[in-house]
Design a protein around this motif. Structure first.
Motif, mmCIF file in Angstrom:
data_model
loop_
_atom_site.group_PDB
_atom_site.id
_atom_site.type_symbol
_atom_site.label_atom_id
_atom_site.label_comp_id
_atom_site.label_asym_id
_atom_site.label_seq_id
_atom_site.Cartn_x
_atom_site.Cartn_y
_atom_site.Cartn_z
ATOM 1 N N PHE A 100 0.903 -1.293 -0.041
ATOM 2 C CA PHE A 100 -0.068 -0.151 0.046
ATOM 3 C C PHE A 100 0.936 1.304 0.229
ATOM 4 O O PHE A 100 1.752 1.386 0.895
ATOM 5 C CB PHE A 100 -0.897 -0.113 1.177
ATOM 6 N N LEU A 101 0.464 2.050 -1.052
ATOM 7 C CA LEU A 101 1.344 3.429 -1.049
ATOM 8 C C LEU A 101 0.386 4.569 -0.683
ATOM 9 O O LEU A 101 -0.594 4.806 -1.486
ATOM 10 C CB LEU A 101 1.891 3.578 -2.426
ATOM 11 N N VAL A 102 0.427 4.994 0.683
ATOM 12 C CA VAL A 102 -0.359 5.892 1.284
ATOM 13 C C VAL A 102 0.002 7.319 0.997
ATOM 14 O O VAL A 102 1.306 7.613 1.302
ATOM 15 C CB VAL A 102 -0.643 5.558 2.685
ATOM 16 N N LYS A 103 -0.769 8.327 0.586
ATOM 17 C CA LYS A 103 -0.449 9.746 0.281
ATOM 18 C C LYS A 103 -1.241 10.552 1.406
ATOM 19 O O LYS A 103 -2.377 10.368 1.628
ATOM 20 C CB LYS A 103 -0.954 9.897 -1.105
ATOM 21 N N SER A 104 -0.600 11.687 1.702
ATOM 22 C CA SER A 104 -1.277 12.578 2.424
ATOM 23 C C SER A 104 -0.314 13.866 2.007
ATOM 24 O O SER A 104 0.755 14.199 2.217
ATOM 25 C CB SER A 104 -1.207 12.429 3.892
ATOM 26 N N GLY A 105 -1.228 14.798 1.378
ATOM 27 C CA GLY A 105 -0.442 16.167 0.782
ATOM 28 C C GLY A 105 0.560 15.441 -0.114
ATOM 29 O O GLY A 105 0.315 14.932 -1.231
ATOM 30 N N GLU A 106 1.577 15.992 0.123
ATOM 31 C CA GLU A 106 2.888 15.671 -0.586
ATOM 32 C C GLU A 106 3.764 14.617 -0.018
ATOM 33 O O GLU A 106 4.697 14.319 -0.540
ATOM 34 C CB GLU A 106 3.795 17.195 -1.073
ATOM 35 N N SER A 107 3.165 14.055 0.964
ATOM 36 C CA SER A 107 4.084 12.985 1.771
ATOM 37 C C SER A 107 3.505 11.583 1.373
ATOM 38 O O SER A 107 2.026 11.490 1.428
ATOM 39 C CB SER A 107 3.900 13.315 3.091
ATOM 40 N N TYR A 108 4.256 10.472 1.347
ATOM 41 C CA TYR A 108 3.929 9.322 1.221
ATOM 42 C C TYR A 108 4.602 8.216 2.022
ATOM 43 O O TYR A 108 5.762 8.475 2.401
ATOM 44 C CB TYR A 108 4.414 8.866 -0.378
ATOM 45 N N ALA A 109 4.051 7.144 2.355
ATOM 46 C CA ALA A 109 4.485 6.097 3.077
ATOM 47 C C ALA A 109 3.966 4.874 2.522
ATOM 48 O O ALA A 109 2.877 4.666 1.778
ATOM 49 C CB ALA A 109 3.777 6.155 4.617
ATOM 50 N N LEU A 110 4.987 3.813 2.505
ATOM 51 C CA LEU A 110 4.780 2.744 1.633
ATOM 52 C C LEU A 110 4.793 1.331 2.545
ATOM 53 O O LEU A 110 5.857 1.292 3.493
ATOM 54 C CB LEU A 110 5.968 2.446 0.576
ATOM 55 N N TYR A 111 3.946 0.867 2.672
ATOM 56 C CA TYR A 111 3.814 -0.450 3.584
ATOM 57 C C TYR A 111 3.304 -1.748 2.651
ATOM 58 O O TYR A 111 2.749 -1.715 1.913
ATOM 59 C CB TYR A 111 2.511 -0.314 4.460
ATOM 60 N N PHE A 112 4.354 -2.657 2.915
ATOM 61 C CA PHE A 112 4.482 -4.046 2.438
ATOM 62 C C PHE A 112 3.897 -4.873 3.375
ATOM 63 O O PHE A 112 3.981 -5.081 4.644
ATOM 64 C CB PHE A 112 5.803 -4.564 2.159
ATOM 65 N N GLY A 113 2.833 -5.801 2.808
ATOM 66 C CA GLY A 113 2.387 -7.079 3.447
ATOM 67 C C GLY A 113 3.082 -8.038 3.476
ATOM 68 O O GLY A 113 4.481 -7.915 2.623
ATOM 69 N N ASP A 114 2.966 -9.109 3.692
ATOM 70 C CA ASP A 114 4.150 -10.346 3.634
ATOM 71 C C ASP A 114 4.425 -10.389 2.311
ATOM 72 O O ASP A 114 3.890 -10.586 1.352
ATOM 73 C CB ASP A 114 3.590 -11.526 4.262
ATOM 74 N N THR A 115 5.719 -10.556 2.101
ATOM 75 C CA THR A 115 6.292 -10.835 0.513
ATOM 76 C C THR A 115 7.659 -11.587 0.450
ATOM 77 O O THR A 115 8.379 -11.577 1.580
ATOM 78 C CB THR A 115 6.590 -9.572 0.033
ATOM 79 N N GLY A 116 7.715 -12.345 -0.438
ATOM 80 C CA GLY A 116 9.138 -13.008 -0.759
ATOM 81 C C GLY A 116 9.746 -12.284 -1.671
ATOM 82 O O GLY A 116 9.334 -11.343 -2.310
ATOM 83 N N PRO A 117 11.032 -12.438 -1.742
ATOM 84 C CA PRO A 117 11.952 -11.689 -2.560
ATOM 85 C C PRO A 117 11.683 -12.115 -4.362
ATOM 86 O O PRO A 117 11.180 -13.035 -4.493
ATOM 87 C CB PRO A 117 13.477 -11.881 -2.224
ATOM 88 N N ASP A 118 11.847 -11.029 -4.965
ATOM 89 C CA ASP A 118 11.107 -11.350 -6.562
ATOM 90 C C ASP A 118 12.230 -12.645 -6.960
ATOM 91 O O ASP A 118 11.628 -13.392 -7.912
ATOM 92 C CB ASP A 118 11.835 -10.140 -7.428
ATOM 93 N N GLU A 119 13.462 -12.651 -6.579
ATOM 94 C CA GLU A 119 14.178 -13.707 -7.238
ATOM 95 C C GLU A 119 13.698 -15.008 -6.846
ATOM 96 O O GLU A 119 13.926 -16.119 -7.526
ATOM 97 C CB GLU A 119 15.900 -13.359 -6.843
ATOM 98 N N VAL A 120 13.253 -15.021 -5.436
ATOM 99 C CA VAL A 120 12.823 -16.677 -5.002
ATOM 100 C C VAL A 120 11.450 -16.599 -5.544
ATOM 101 O O VAL A 120 11.161 -18.072 -5.967
ATOM 102 C CB VAL A 120 12.794 -16.370 -3.537
ATOM 103 N N GLU A 121 10.429 -15.866 -5.692
ATOM 104 C CA GLU A 121 9.066 -16.032 -5.822
ATOM 105 C C GLU A 121 9.126 -16.200 -7.484
ATOM 106 O O GLU A 121 8.120 -16.234 -8.015
ATOM 107 C CB GLU A 121 8.335 -14.746 -5.447
ATOM 108 N N LYS A 122 10.309 -15.480 -8.362
ATOM 109 C CA LYS A 122 10.268 -15.621 -9.783
ATOM 110 C C LYS A 122 9.139 -14.841 -10.313
ATOM 111 O O LYS A 122 8.235 -14.849 -11.129
ATOM 112 C CB LYS A 122 9.886 -17.178 -10.273
ATOM 113 N N THR A 123 9.006 -13.503 -9.731
ATOM 114 C CA THR A 123 7.962 -12.435 -10.333
ATOM 115 C C THR A 123 8.739 -11.337 -10.039
ATOM 116 O O THR A 123 10.245 -11.071 -9.825
ATOM 117 C CB THR A 123 6.947 -12.264 -9.081
#
Length: 315
Positions: free
Chosen positions: A184-207
């Motif tokens: 989730f990339l959350v925006k307020s005004g000109e500020s942003y915060a990025l929250y990742f739920g559980d995830t594997g690395p691209d190299e392992v997940e092949k995505t």
């Protein structure tokens, strides 16, 4: 004349509130795995506002009570639950990310529940279905009691977060194929915060899911608008890749930020706030993971290890 002065004062205070940058964060739960009563959930609001959304909701009421004991809030738990939390952003439907919301739903007020299609489908079929729990949502098994309103998010589309000054863009993640999670990339005004739920690395997940998120936020890093990133580390580096189950180790955590650095330049990441989430507290894993992250942090990230109930700011 007094009315005019009062009106002008209110206007100035309102403009000052909107001019404030960044976010405040109240961790209601910070652990991964089986730490009942302290599972992934982060209240997020713009600085100067008490209109929060909850990023995942593994623990809710216990986290609120811990925050009150630590003087983070000076109101009672009912006020925080019913008035401060305006909605829930659910990354994926695993119990350690959703059980607090489900259990507290009976006592909660009308709220939006934001998630991508698969996650909403699981909530309708397996949680709010009158078998696992009463259907307090607006869709699914009858009767639908219409307290929680599902808001389906589509990849990359900006969606306002009701009753707040924020909006969100959602991105799919891979959480041990074929299972999915969300950033989730959350925006307020000109500020942003990025929250990742559980995830594997691209190299392992092949995505390329994480790379697509990094590409989306790279311009915000360059402009200084990304105030912070929430990213999980579930296991120490001794965990074999074949047993990651859609999670990260310190090695993969740092390697993913190297991917972002390749898009922004390494100097842009120095001092970036990075909230380390979802550490599984088995044995002495927490101590090992902290040491491995600090040892591998050649990018100069500002690593934040959140504590349940203790507020901090991202700016």
């Amino acid at each position: 004349m007094q009315n005019i002065v009062a009106t002008l004062l209110l206007l100035v205070l309102s403009l000052a509130a909107f001019a404030q940058k960044g976010f405040k964060v109240v961790p209601l739960g910070v652990k991964g795995g089986t730490m009942d009563g302290n599972l992934s959930a982060y209240m997020l609001a713009p600085v100067g506002s008490d209109a929060y959304v909850c990023l995942d909701a593994g623990t809710v009421s216990n986290g609120i009570e811990k925050a009150i004991k630590k003087k983070t809030f000076n109101v009672n738990g009912e006020t925080v639950l019913k008035k401060y939390i305006k909605g829930y952003l659910i990354s994926h439907p695993h119990l350690d990310h959703i059980s607090g919301m489900v259990i507290n739903s009976v006592d909660d007020t009308v709220k939006q529940v934001y998630a991508m299609e698969h996650c909403i489908g699981v909530m309708k079929a397996h949680y709010f279905n009158w078998q696992s729990w009463p259907n307090l949502a607006n869709d699914g098994n009858a009767p639908a009691l219409n307290k929680y309103r599902y808001q389906q998010l589509s990849e990359g589309e900006e969606t306002p977060l009701a009753e707040t000054r924020m909006s969100v863009r959602a991105f799919p993640l891979s959480h041990s194929k074929p299972y999915s999670s969300t950033a989730f990339l959350v925006k307020s005004g000109e500020s942003y915060a990025l929250y990742f739920g559980d995830t594997g690395p691209d190299e392992v997940e092949k995505t390329d899911h994480m790379h697509r998120v990094w590409a989306a936020v790279a311009p915000l890093v360059k402009s200084g608008q990304l105030t912070g990133v929430f990213l999980e580390v579930s296991y120490p580096n001794t965990q074999p890749d074949r047993h990651l189950y859609g999670h990260l180790t310190p090695k993969w955590f740092i390697q993913e930020f190297e991917v972002l650095a390749g898009l922004t330049g390494k100097e842009r990441l120095r001092g970036l706030n990075v909230v380390v989430t979802h550490i599984k507290p088995t044995g002495n894993n927490e101590e090992i993971i902290r040491k491995e992250l600090n040892a591998g942090n050649t990018l100069g990230l500002r690593l934040i290890f959140p504590e349940q109930g203790v507020k901090f700011e991202l700016n």
